[in-house]
Design an enzyme around this catalytic site. Structure first.
Site, short mmCIF file in Angstrom:
data_model
loop_
_atom_site.label_atom_id
_atom_site.label_comp_id
_atom_site.label_asym_id
_atom_site.label_seq_id
_atom_site.Cartn_x
_atom_site.Cartn_y
_atom_site.Cartn_z
CE LYS A 131 13.31 -12.48 -7.86
NZ LYS A 131 13.98 -12.40 -6.43
CD GLU A 168 16.41 -14.75 -5.14
OE1 GLU A 168 16.07 -15.16 -3.87
OE2 GLU A 168 16.59 -13.80 -6.00
CG HIS A 209 17.48 -38.17 -0.08
ND1 HIS A 209 18.03 -39.67 0.12
CD2 HIS A 209 18.55 -37.42 0.27
CE1 HIS A 209 19.53 -40.20 0.56
NE2 HIS A 209 19.27 -38.65 0.65
CD1 TRP A 265 -0.73 -6.47 -2.85
CD2 TRP A 265 -0.63 -7.05 -0.81
NE1 TRP A 265 -0.39 -7.56 -2.30
CE2 TRP A 265 0.02 -8.21 -1.12
CE3 TRP A 265 -0.66 -6.86 0.53
CZ2 TRP A 265 -0.42 -9.37 -0.47
CZ3 TRP A 265 -0.80 -8.16 1.58
CH2 TRP A 265 -0.81 -8.65 0.98
NE ARG A 299 5.30 1.21 0.10
CZ ARG A 299 5.77 1.03 0.73
NH1 ARG A 299 6.97 1.31 0.61
NH2 ARG A 299 6.28 0.58 1.78
CD GLU A 316 10.13 -12.74 -5.90
OE1 GLU A 316 9.69 -11.99 -5.10
OE2 GLU A 316 10.98 -12.90 -6.71
CB CYS A 320 -0.67 -0.45 0.74
SG CYS A 320 -2.13 -0.96 1.51
CG ASN A 323 0.22 2.31 3.38
OD1 ASN A 323 -0.77 2.05 3.50
ND2 ASN A 323 1.19 2.94 3.00
N GLY A 324 -1.62 -0.91 6.72
CA GLY A 324 -1.28 -1.45 7.84
C GLY A 324 -2.64 -2.05 8.03
CE LYS A 373 11.35 -3.75 -4.65
NZ LYS A 373 11.71 -4.95 -4.73
C1 G6P Z 1 8.54 -9.86 0.03
C2 G6P Z 1 9.12 -8.71 -1.94
C3 G6P Z 1 10.29 -9.64 -1.91
C4 G6P Z 1 11.20 -9.89 -0.78
C5 G6P Z 1 10.84 -9.58 0.66
C6 G6P Z 1 11.48 -9.22 1.74
O1 G6P Z 1 7.61 -10.16 -0.42
O2 G6P Z 1 8.13 -9.34 -3.13
O3 G6P Z 1 11.07 -9.56 -3.44
O4 G6P Z 1 12.30 -10.01 -0.89
O5 G6P Z 1 9.35 -8.95 0.05
O6 G6P Z 1 11.30 -7.70 1.85
P1 G6P Z 1 12.83 -6.62 2.71
O7 G6P Z 1 12.20 -5.51 1.42
O8 G6P Z 1 12.39 -7.09 3.63
O9 G6P Z 1 13.80 -7.24 1.57
#
Ligand code: G6P
Length: 608
Positions: free
Chosen positions: A487, A483, A506, A75, A27, A490, A2, A99-100, A603
C-alpha cells in the site's frame, strides 16, 4: 487497464462518452480520446495527453451534437503516453479503440505498406489491418473486423466505427472485457459496467471470440466463425452511490471507511454465529468433495496474492491434513508445478479480469482441478470461467490501491476454509472462535477506523519525507506487513519492503539507518514475545519504530505506537492492516500526491 466507451442513439454522444470515461478513469489515465460521427459521417476526433479533464478542455472548443461515437482512456503499453499514441486510431475511414495487446503487431505491420503509421501503438496496426479488409467500405465493417481478428495473436476488447456508416458500432472481445448496454433507442458500450450506471440496467456481457454489430435499436452477435449467438441480457447490480465519493476527499478514504459495510455484505447469509457455522452456497462442492480436499492452491496478483497468503496462514491453523500453497499468478502460469490429487484452486481477483490470474485459471482447469473464484466484479471473466465461487460483494472499488477488497477476500477464503473443516468433521469448539470473531469483525473495523484515524494521520505526517520503510511481522502479521508495504509504495512512492521478523538478522538488519523507518506489527499471541525481541534488535541499531499492537501493556520505548483496543484476538492482524491503509493514505495526502491514481499503475491489469 484502459477503458472503452461507445454510444449510438438519439442523444449527444460526447456527453455520454466523457461521463463514461470519467467513471473508467481509474483503469488508465495517461491519455484519452473520443471520435464522434455526424449524421453525414463526418468524424470529429479529439485526443489529449493526461487525464480526462485535459480532454474535456479540448472538447469545450469542439462541441458537437453527434449521435454516435467511441472513446478510450489509456494506460500505455506500446508507445509513451502522448496525444499521437492516444486512441481512437484512424486508418482510412475507420476509427478504432482497443484494450489489450496485439502480440504479433510487428509481423502484421510489415504487411500493411499502404498505411502511413503515425503512432508507435499496436492498436494502429490493428486499425490498418481492419481497413485493409474494409477497402473503404467495399466490404461490410463486421466482415472486415472478423477477417482482421482472425490474424491477430493477443488480447483485445475493441470498438470500431466508420465514416461510411454513421449508424453502427462493431465491437469484439478476446481476453479483455466488453459490455453492451441495452437502452431504449440507444445502445451503449463500456469495458466496465460502472460507465453504464444511470443509463441502463440491462447489459450483455460479450464472451471471448464474439463480435457484435450494434445500432441504436439492434444488437447482432456472432462468433468469429460466423455462428450466431443468442444474447443473454443481465441486470447491472451497481448503483450510482456506489461509484461516487460520498463526501470523502478521495475514493481511497471512502473505500477504507466503507469496510464495516462492505464486509457485512461479504458475510450476509453466510456466517451463523449462533451455532458457530458457515454456509457458502457458491463453491458448489458436495460434502464428500469438501472432505476429500488435501491441497489448496491460492492464486492471485498484488493485493489479492497477499490476501491469499494471509488466508492460507489461517486456514492451516484449523483445517487438518491440508497443505496450502499461495502463488503469484504471473509466476505460476509458467511453472511446471505438479498439482497433487484432491486439490482445489482458489482464484482470487477483485476485478475478475487480471490477465495473469485468468491465464492461471485456464492452465489449472486444463489439469482437471476444481477452481473456485474469490471475485468481486460480478459477471467478470474469471467469475464466469471458474467452476464455482464466492463473490465478495464489496461493490465497486475505484481507487487503484485495493483496500476493502483485501479484507473481504481474506474473510471469504477463511470462510471457505471453515467450510472444508466443517465437512472434515473438525470439532465445533475449534471452529466456533473463528466464526464468532468473523461475525464481530464489521463492528470492530468500524471502531478501529474511527478511533485511530486522527492519530494515524498525525503519525503519518512525521514520516512523509522518508525514502525507505521496512514492514515487519511474523505468522499472520507477516502477510499483513507485506500488504502494508505494498500500500505504502503504490501510492506514496516510498520504497517499502516487508520482512518476516525472523529474517531480519539474515540480511535486512544491515539496512537500518537514518533514511529508514520501520512499521512493526505486534499482535498478542504465542509469538508476541519473540517479535518484541526482534523489535529490540532494531531499536538497538537506532531504528525508528512505529508499533501497531493490540497488547495493552505494550511499553517499549518506540517512536510511535498505535494501540488497537479490540476484543478480537485471531483477526487482530486484519484490524492492523486498516492502520496500514490509513497510514499509506495520510502520508500520500501529506506529500500532495495523486491518491486514487498513482503514477504508472492501473486498477485492472488485463495485459500480461
Ligand atoms: C493491480 C492493482 C492491485 C491489485 C492487482 C490484482 O496491480 O493495482 O491493487 O491488487 O492488480 O488485481 P485483481 O483485480 O486481480 O484483484
Amino acid at each position: 487497464m484502459c477503458g472503452i466507451v461507445g454510444y449510438v442513439g438519439n442523444k449527444n454522444a460526447q456527453d455520454f462518452l466523457v461521463s463514461g470515461l470519467k467513471r473508467l478513469e481509474y483503469r488508465g489515465y495517461d491519455s484519452a480520446g473520443i471520435v464522434t460521427l455526424s449524421d453525414e459521417g463526418t468524424a470529429t476526433l479529439i485526443r489529449a495527453k493526461g487525464n480526462i479533464s485535459n480532454l474535456e478542455e479540448k472538447l469545450a472548443q469542439n462541441k458537437r451534437n453527434d449521435k454516435i461515437g467511441i472513446g478510450h482512456t489509456r494506460w500505455a503499453t506500446h508507445g509513451e503516453p502522448s496525444e499521437i499514441n492516444a486512441h481512437p486510431h484512424q486508418a482510412g475511414k475507420i476509427f478504432l479503440v482497443h484494450n489489450g495487446i496485439i502480440e504479433n503487431y510487428k509481423e502484421l505491420k510489415k504487411t500493411l505498406n499502404e498505411h502511413e503509421f503515425k503512432s508507435e501503438t499496436d492498436t494502429e496496426v490493428l486499425a490498418a489491418l481492419i481497413n485493409s479488409f474494409y477497402k473503404d467500405g467495399q466490404h461490410p465493417l463486421t466482415n472486415a473486423v472478423v477477417q482482421a481478428l482472425k490474424l491477430v495473436k493477443g488480447t483485445y476488447g475493441i470498438a470500431v466505427v466508420s465514416e461510411l456508416d454513421p449508424t453502427e458500432i462493431v465491437v469484439a472481445r478476446s481476453g479483455s472485457p466488453l459490455i453492451v448496454g441495452v437502452g431504449h433507442d440507444e445502445t451503449l458500450i463500456a469495458s466496465d459496467a460502472s460507465a453504464l450506471v444511470g443509463h441502463t440496467k440491462q447489459a450483455i456481457y460479450l464472451n471471448d471470440g464474439e463480435v457484435a454489430r450494434l445500432t441504436k435499436n439492434s444488437i447482432e452477435i456472432k462468433t468469429l466463425s460466423a455462428e450466431p449467438v443468442s444474447a443473454k441480457v443481465e441486470e447491472i447490480e451497481t448503483n450510482l452511490a456506489a461509484i461516487q465519493k460520498g463526501g470523502y476527499d478521495h475514493f481511497l478514504l471512502k473505500e477504507i471507511m466503507d469496510q464495516p459495510e462492505s464486509l457485512t455484505e461479504t458475510l450476509r447469509g453466510r456466517i451463523h454465529a449462533e451455532d458457530g457455522t458457515v454456509r457458502l452456497g457458491g463453491p458448489g462442492l458436495s460434502e464428500t468433495e469438501l472432505r476429500k480436499i488435501k491441497h489448496l492452491i491460492i492464486v492471485g496478483c498484488g493485493t489479492a496474492y497477499h490476501a491469499g497468503l494471509l488466508a492460507g496462514y489461517y486456514i492451516e491453523k484449523f483445517t487438518p491434513e491440508i497443505t496450502i500453497e499461495t502463488v503469484i499468478a504471473s509466476e505460476y502460469r509458467y511453472r511446471q508445478a505438479y498439482i497433487p490429487e484432491n486439490s482445489v484452486a482458489l482464484i482470487v481477483s477483485q476485478s475478475g479480469e487480471t490477465a495473469d490470474t485468468l491465464a492461471c485459471l485456464r492452465e489449472i482447469k486444463k489439469q482437471g482441478v476444481k477452481t473456485i473464484g474469490i471475485v468481486n466484479a460480478i459477471g467478470s471473466t474469471i467469475a464466469r470461467e471458474v467452476d464455482g465461487g464466492t463473490y465478495v460483494h464489496v461493490g465497486p472499488e475505484i481507487s487503484v490501491a485495493s483496500t476493502k477488497a483485501f479484507t473481504s477476500q481474506v474473510v471469504a477464503m477463511v470462510m471457505f476454509g471453515l467450510t472444508i473443516a466443517q465437512a472434515k468433521g473438525v470439532r465445533n469448539s475449534i471452529l466456533r472462535p473463528y466464526v464468532s470473531e468473523i461475525a464481530k469483525l464489521p463492528s470492530e473495523i468500524a471502531k478501529v477506523l474511527e478511533s485511530n484515524r486522527d492519530l494515524v494521520q498525525e503519525i503519518a505526517s512525521q514520516y512523509k519525507d522518508f525514502e525507505h520503510a521496512i514492514y515487519l511481522g511474523r505468522d499472520t502479521a507477516y502477510p499483513t506487513a507485506m500488504e502494508g508495504s505494498l500500500k505504502l509504495k503504490e501510492i506514496s512512492y516510498i520504497d517499502a519492503n516487508a520482512y518476516a521478523f525472523g529474517e531480519l538478522k539474515h540480511g535486512p538488519l544491515a539496512l537500518i539507518d537514518d533514511r529508514f523507518f520501520e512499521i512493526a506489527f505486534l499482535p498478542d499471541g504465542e509469538l508476541y514475545e519473540k517479535a518484541v525481541s526482534n523489535v529490540q534488535e532494531v531499536l538497538a541499531r537506532g531504528g525508528k519504530i512505529v508499533a501497531i499492537t493490540n497488547v495493552d501493556k505494550f511499553d517499549l520505548d518506540v517512536e510511535n505506537v498505535v494501540k488497537i483496543a479490540t476484543e478480537l484476538k485471531i483477526f487482530a492482524p486484519i484490524l492492523m492492516n486498516l492502520i496500514s491503509q490509513l497510514f499509506a493514505y495520510y502520508i500520500t495526502v501529506a506529500k500532495g500526491l495523486n491518491v486514487d491514481q498513482p503514477r504508472n499503475l492501473a486498477k485492472s491489469v488485463t495485459v500480461e
